[in-house]
Structure formats: structure tokens, C-alpha cells
Design a protein around this motif. Sequence first.
Motif, PDB file in Angstrom:
ATOM      1  N   GLU A  63      44.366   1.757   3.531  1.00  0.00           N
ATOM      2  CA  GLU A  63      45.375   0.830   4.047  1.00  0.00           C
ATOM      3  C   GLU A  63      45.227   0.641   5.552  1.00  0.00           C
ATOM      4  OE1 GLU A  63      50.251   0.238   3.915  1.00  0.00           O
ATOM      5  OE2 GLU A  63      49.312   2.056   3.113  1.00  0.00           O
ATOM      6  N   LEU A  64      44.902   1.708   6.267  1.00  0.00           N
ATOM      7  CA  LEU A  64      44.726   1.614   7.708  1.00  0.00           C
ATOM      8  C   LEU A  64      43.511   0.766   8.059  1.00  0.00           C
ATOM      9  CD1 LEU A  64      45.513   2.454  10.574  1.00  0.00           C
ATOM     10  CD2 LEU A  64      44.167   4.540  10.256  1.00  0.00           C
ATOM     11  N   MET A  65      42.411   0.927   7.325  1.00  0.00           N
ATOM     12  CA  MET A  65      41.214   0.145   7.599  1.00  0.00           C
ATOM     13  C   MET A  65      41.452  -1.341   7.334  1.00  0.00           C
ATOM     14  SD  MET A  65      38.931   2.174   8.789  1.00  0.00           S
ATOM     15  CE  MET A  65      40.334   2.973   9.605  1.00  0.00           C
ATOM     16  N   GLU A  66      42.246  -1.648   6.324  1.00  0.00           N
ATOM     17  CA  GLU A  66      42.557  -3.058   6.044  1.00  0.00           C
ATOM     18  C   GLU A  66      43.385  -3.659   7.183  1.00  0.00           C
ATOM     19  OE1 GLU A  66      44.496  -5.807   2.488  1.00  0.00           O
ATOM     20  OE2 GLU A  66      44.230  -3.646   2.228  1.00  0.00           O
ATOM     21  N   GLU A  97      51.628   3.600  15.966  1.00  0.00           N
ATOM     22  CA  GLU A  97      52.676   3.304  14.987  1.00  0.00           C
ATOM     23  C   GLU A  97      52.081   2.911  13.643  1.00  0.00           C
ATOM     24  OE1 GLU A  97      56.075   1.614  18.123  1.00  0.00           O
ATOM     25  OE2 GLU A  97      54.836   0.251  16.933  1.00  0.00           O
ATOM     26  N   GLU A  98      51.003   2.138  13.665  1.00  0.00           N
ATOM     27  CA  GLU A  98      50.375   1.730  12.403  1.00  0.00           C
ATOM     28  C   GLU A  98      49.728   2.914  11.698  1.00  0.00           C
ATOM     29  OE1 GLU A  98      49.394  -1.001   9.402  1.00  0.00           O
ATOM     30  OE2 GLU A  98      50.814  -1.023  11.086  1.00  0.00           O
ATOM     31  N   ILE A  99      49.118   3.806  12.460  1.00  0.00           N
ATOM     32  CA  ILE A  99      48.541   5.013  11.854  1.00  0.00           C
ATOM     33  C   ILE A  99      49.638   5.858  11.225  1.00  0.00           C
ATOM     34  CG2 ILE A  99      47.265   7.135  12.317  1.00  0.00           C
ATOM     35  CD1 ILE A  99      45.831   5.685  14.564  1.00  0.00           C
ATOM     36  N   ALA A 100      50.769   6.000  11.923  1.00  0.00           N
ATOM     37  CA  ALA A 100      51.884   6.775  11.378  1.00  0.00           C
ATOM     38  C   ALA A 100      52.436   6.128  10.111  1.00  0.00           C
ATOM     39  CB  ALA A 100      52.981   6.916  12.426  1.00  0.00           C
ATOM     40  N   ARG A 101      52.506   4.791  10.093  1.00  0.00           N
ATOM     41  CA  ARG A 101      53.020   4.101   8.903  1.00  0.00           C
ATOM     42  C   ARG A 101      52.114   4.313   7.702  1.00  0.00           C
ATOM     43  NH1 ARG A 101      52.311  -0.337   5.963  1.00  0.00           N
ATOM     44  NH2 ARG A 101      50.427  -0.863   7.124  1.00  0.00           N
ATOM     45  N   CYS A 102      50.813   4.192   7.912  1.00  0.00           N
ATOM     46  CA  CYS A 102      49.874   4.393   6.811  1.00  0.00           C
ATOM     47  C   CYS A 102      49.755   5.872   6.431  1.00  0.00           C
ATOM     48  CB  CYS A 102      48.498   3.832   7.181  1.00  0.00           C
ATOM     49  SG  CYS A 102      48.475   2.060   7.510  1.00  0.00           S
ATOM     50  N   TYR A 103      49.875   6.753   7.401  1.00  0.00           N
ATOM     51  CA  TYR A 103      49.733   8.191   7.150  1.00  0.00           C
ATOM     52  C   TYR A 103      50.886   8.712   6.306  1.00  0.00           C
ATOM     53  CZ  TYR A 103      48.412  13.003   8.285  1.00  0.00           C
ATOM     54  OH  TYR A 103      48.018  14.314   8.214  1.00  0.00           O
ATOM     55  N   GLY A 104      52.100   8.248   6.585  1.00  0.00           N
ATOM     56  CA  GLY A 104      53.257   8.616   5.775  1.00  0.00           C
ATOM     57  C   GLY A 104      53.842   9.966   6.133  1.00  0.00           C
ATOM     58  N   ASN A 105      55.127  10.155   5.782  1.00  0.00           N
ATOM     59  CA  ASN A 105      55.848  11.412   6.044  1.00  0.00           C
ATOM     60  C   ASN A 105      55.757  11.812   7.510  1.00  0.00           C
ATOM     61  OD1 ASN A 105      56.577  11.648   3.346  1.00  0.00           O
ATOM     62  ND2 ASN A 105      54.764  12.854   2.829  1.00  0.00           N
ATOM     63  N   GLU A 186      39.963   8.083  15.222  1.00  0.00           N
ATOM     64  CA  GLU A 186      38.676   7.562  15.675  1.00  0.00           C
ATOM     65  C   GLU A 186      38.175   6.447  14.759  1.00  0.00           C
ATOM     66  OE1 GLU A 186      37.199   8.205  18.438  1.00  0.00           O
ATOM     67  OE2 GLU A 186      38.728   9.653  19.033  1.00  0.00           O
ATOM     68  N   SER A 187      38.408   6.577  13.462  1.00  0.00           N
ATOM     69  CA  SER A 187      37.992   5.519  12.539  1.00  0.00           C
ATOM     70  C   SER A 187      38.759   4.227  12.803  1.00  0.00           C
ATOM     71  CB  SER A 187      38.202   5.970  11.092  1.00  0.00           C
ATOM     72  OG  SER A 187      37.420   7.110  10.796  1.00  0.00           O
ATOM     73  N   ALA A 188      40.053   4.350  13.082  1.00  0.00           N
ATOM     74  CA  ALA A 188      40.852   3.164  13.383  1.00  0.00           C
ATOM     75  C   ALA A 188      40.382   2.498  14.673  1.00  0.00           C
ATOM     76  CB  ALA A 188      42.327   3.547  13.478  1.00  0.00           C
ATOM     77  N   ILE A 189      40.069   3.286  15.678  1.00  0.00           N
ATOM     78  CA  ILE A 189      39.589   2.724  16.945  1.00  0.00           C
ATOM     79  C   ILE A 189      38.279   1.983  16.737  1.00  0.00           C
ATOM     80  CG2 ILE A 189      38.708   3.327  19.227  1.00  0.00           C
ATOM     81  CD1 ILE A 189      40.744   5.612  19.289  1.00  0.00           C
ATOM     82  N   GLU A 190      37.365   2.593  15.999  1.00  0.00           N
ATOM     83  CA  GLU A 190      36.062   1.965  15.759  1.00  0.00           C
ATOM     84  C   GLU A 190      36.205   0.677  14.954  1.00  0.00           C
ATOM     85  OE1 GLU A 190      31.733   3.070  13.707  1.00  0.00           O
ATOM     86  OE2 GLU A 190      33.386   4.533  13.735  1.00  0.00           O
ATOM     87  N   GLU A 191      37.078   0.684  13.952  1.00  0.00           N
ATOM     88  CA  GLU A 191      37.256  -0.509  13.117  1.00  0.00           C
ATOM     89  C   GLU A 191      37.888  -1.656  13.916  1.00  0.00           C
ATOM     90  OE1 GLU A 191      36.368  -1.982   9.280  1.00  0.00           O
ATOM     91  OE2 GLU A 191      35.970  -0.047  10.225  1.00  0.00           O
TER      92      GLU A 191
END
Length: 338
Positions: A63-66, A97-105, A186-191
Motif C-alpha cells: 500500500e505504501l509503494m502504491e 504520516e503516510e508511512i504511519a497510516r500504511c504501517y497501522g497501529n 528507505e524504500s518509500a524515499i527511493e520510490e
Amino acid sequence: MTNELIDQSKPNQSPAFIQQRQLSTSANAGAVAIEQERAVAEAQGQLVLAKKFPRDNSASYAELMESCKMSSFAAVAFYSVPRGGGKITGPSIRLAEEIARCYGNFSYGHSELSRSAGKSEVEVYAWDMEKNNRRIRQITVEHVIDTRDGPKKMRDSKEVDDKISNVASKQVRGLMLALMPKWMVESAIEECRKTLAGNNDEPISVRVRKMTQAFARFGVTTEHLERHLGHKLDDVLADELVDLMGVFNSLKEGTPASEFFGAQEAAEVVANTAEAIKATAAAAPRKAAAAKPAPEPTPAAVQQESKPVTKPSNPVKENPPPAPVHEQPEEDNGGDVF
């Protein structure tokens, strides 16, 4: 307390004032106790829910990569500030914030503990409820604006609130990224960088929307596709999208819809296609009628109408052969063009 010790001339030493202050103090203590019990119960409930519904790292990553493939989101995923003659860049609070939303809990935020003349005490926090990792930091926000002429005091409460939110968001970002898995950050930054560079493919959701628009030309609706897949289009996978592309190509080549959909779906597709054909057939005569009067004002027609007038107007009959020779090719050329 005896009456001799009470100075009735001072209101803050009167028995009524003392009794009111005692009642106010007990009421405040009771409100604080109730608020503490509520906060404890809420925290315990969040921990129980986090353990009952644990996160799925694979689904969170997908979901984060999308999200990172969206150019509108990638445009706000980084910040840059000048510092020491250069600049400092990094992941912004929006990316955190987006990482936290996709990460959950995951819970984060800030709260203003107190506000006095010229400053506010603020608490910022980030909390991974599933692993029960929590980071808290208390900061002091001065009610001033830094200018070239020196600090300027704030007099508007809205300015104070905006500065508190701005300062707190930077502190919260650091706490959030500290608790997030480093490989996911790091994956989110690269994407996001790939998206900004234009070297990324469209996300599946965008491709699905384009595919449904293409299927609509053949009378296939989103309901038909969902019945064919057995789930919602929002949950489509890359392999299933390839299958839908194959179905679309087959429909373009003339394969009946019944080969891919059930009898009811095929009948609906045929009905939708028939309605589209009727609409096209109804529009065809109107197009033809609009096209018929076009040849009438053409130069060839004007020449044909003018020929009977030009022939009697020429009384010279000394050279009869050249006249038919010039007229016949003009009529033939006009017939070839139209």
C-alpha cells in the motif's frame, strides 16, 4: 480558624471565599482524576485492539509503494531548508504520516500542556501500539517570530497556534521516523524519488480505472468485472490485471462476452452493446443528412450551372472543336474529386 485571625476587610480571607476555594480545588482534583482514568482506559483499549488486529507488513509495504507512485504525493514527500550556506533535505511530515497510516497501529501527535505569557509548554509523542514502543518529548515554544530585525512578539492566538503546530510537527516527524522500520522508510524515499524523476510506472489503481473505461465501450461494467474476478476492483492484483487485459483484447477481436462472463452478465453486455449500436445507428442518418447539402455549393456545381449560360453567350462559331475539348475534361475532373 478563629474569627480573630480573619480580616473581614480582605475578600480573600473571608470564610465564603475560603469555602469557595476549597470547593473549586476539590472539583479540579476530581476532574483531573476522571481525565486520568479516561486516558488510562483509552490507552489500554488501544493496546488490546493492536494486539487483536496485528499489522501485515507485506500489505503495508504494498500500500505504501502504491502511494509513493502517485506524483501528487511524491511532490510533498520531501522537505528542503537552507542551512549554513547549503541545504538540508529529508522525508517530510507528510511522508511520515503516510508511512504511519500504511504501517497501522501507530499513534502520534502533540498536546499543549500550558500557556503563559510569552511561551507554551508542548508535549510531542509517537507510539507504536503493537510493540508498545513510545517516545515522548517536551518542548518550549516561544511566542515570537524571528525576523531580520530580531524577534517580534505575537499578539494573535492564531499565530501562536500555527507556530506550535509547525514546531511540533517537525519534532513529531523525528519521533515517528525513529520508531518506523528503517527498510520501509528507505524504500518509500527511493520510490518517491523514482516517481519525481519520471521513472516509475502507474499504480495498479490508475491502470484499473483506465481499463474499466476501455471495457465500457463493449458494454462491460465494473459489476461484470467484479463478478468475473470474485472481488472488488480495488483489490485487484497485477496478475489479475494481466488477465483482464487479455479479456479486453479478445473482446476487441470479436470473441463473445459469454466466453468470459456468465449467462446473465453476457445478456447484460449484449443489451448494453445493442443500445450502443442503436444510438450509433440513430446518429448515422443525422450525420448523412448534414453531409448531403455539402456538395451543392461546390465550384464544380457552379460551373455546371454556368455552362448553359456561357454557351449561348459565345456567338463565335469559327473554332467549334476547341470548346468541347476544354469543357469535357473539366466535367470529368469534377466527377473524380467528388
